[in-house]
Design a protein around this motif. Structure first.
Motif, short mmCIF file in Angstrom:
data_model
loop_
_atom_site.label_atom_id
_atom_site.label_comp_id
_atom_site.label_asym_id
_atom_site.label_seq_id
_atom_site.Cartn_x
_atom_site.Cartn_y
_atom_site.Cartn_z
N GLN A 66 43.38 37.03 29.62
CA GLN A 66 43.04 37.37 31.00
C GLN A 66 41.59 36.99 31.29
O GLN A 66 40.75 36.99 30.40
N THR A 70 45.04 33.28 44.90
CA THR A 70 46.37 32.69 45.02
C THR A 70 46.79 32.01 43.72
O THR A 70 47.89 31.48 43.62
N HIS A 104 45.07 42.52 26.42
CA HIS A 104 44.77 41.75 27.63
C HIS A 104 44.23 40.36 27.31
O HIS A 104 43.69 39.68 28.18
N PRO A 125 47.87 33.81 36.88
CA PRO A 125 46.99 34.72 36.13
C PRO A 125 46.35 34.07 34.91
O PRO A 125 46.82 33.06 34.39
N ALA A 150 44.12 37.20 39.04
CA ALA A 150 45.56 36.99 39.14
C ALA A 150 46.01 37.27 40.56
O ALA A 150 45.43 38.11 41.24
N ALA A 151 47.04 36.58 41.00
CA ALA A 151 47.56 36.79 42.34
C ALA A 151 47.99 38.24 42.54
O ALA A 151 47.87 38.79 43.63
N GLU A 152 48.48 38.86 41.47
CA GLU A 152 48.93 40.26 41.55
C GLU A 152 47.81 41.22 41.93
O GLU A 152 48.06 42.29 42.46
N SER A 153 46.57 40.82 41.67
CA SER A 153 45.44 41.70 42.01
C SER A 153 45.08 41.61 43.48
O SER A 153 44.31 42.42 43.98
N GLY A 154 45.62 40.60 44.18
CA GLY A 154 45.35 40.46 45.60
C GLY A 154 44.08 39.70 45.94
O GLY A 154 43.73 39.55 47.10
N CYS A 155 43.38 39.19 44.91
CA CYS A 155 42.11 38.50 45.18
C CYS A 155 42.25 36.98 45.19
O CYS A 155 41.37 36.30 45.71
#
Length: 86
Positions: A44, A64, A41, A67, A57-62
């Motif tokens: 990160q 925009t 990782h 990552p 990261a945007a993928e985490s939903g927190c």
């Protein structure tokens, strides 16, 4: 740090230990931003608290942002909060 343990305290929270990360700052309310510097990782950025570690990261939903550290730097320079996703 006891000899031979291979761990190091951040000095910020009693008993908190980490491997392969650098504390980058506080997020308030007991959360600390860590840059992961080793392992799978690496690169990160994570917000670490007593309830776990959320990746930046945007993928985490927190957020925009893009990552990792490369996404966090311009995001922070724009004075955007960690959690800016609607």
């Amino acid at each position: 740090m006891p000899s031979g343990t291979g761990t190091r305290s951040t000095g910020r929270s009693p008993g908190h230990r980490h491997h392969g990360s650098v504390v980058r700052g506080t997020g308030g309310c007991g959360g600390y931003g860590h840059l992961v510097v080793s392992g799978p990782h690496r690169g990160q950025v994570r917000m670490v608290s007593d309830v776990g570690a959320a990746p930046f990261a945007a993928e985490s939903g927190c957020t925009t942002a893009a990552p990792g550290f490369a996404g966090r730097v311009p995001h922070r320079a724009a004075d955007k909060p960690w959690y800016d996703a609607g």
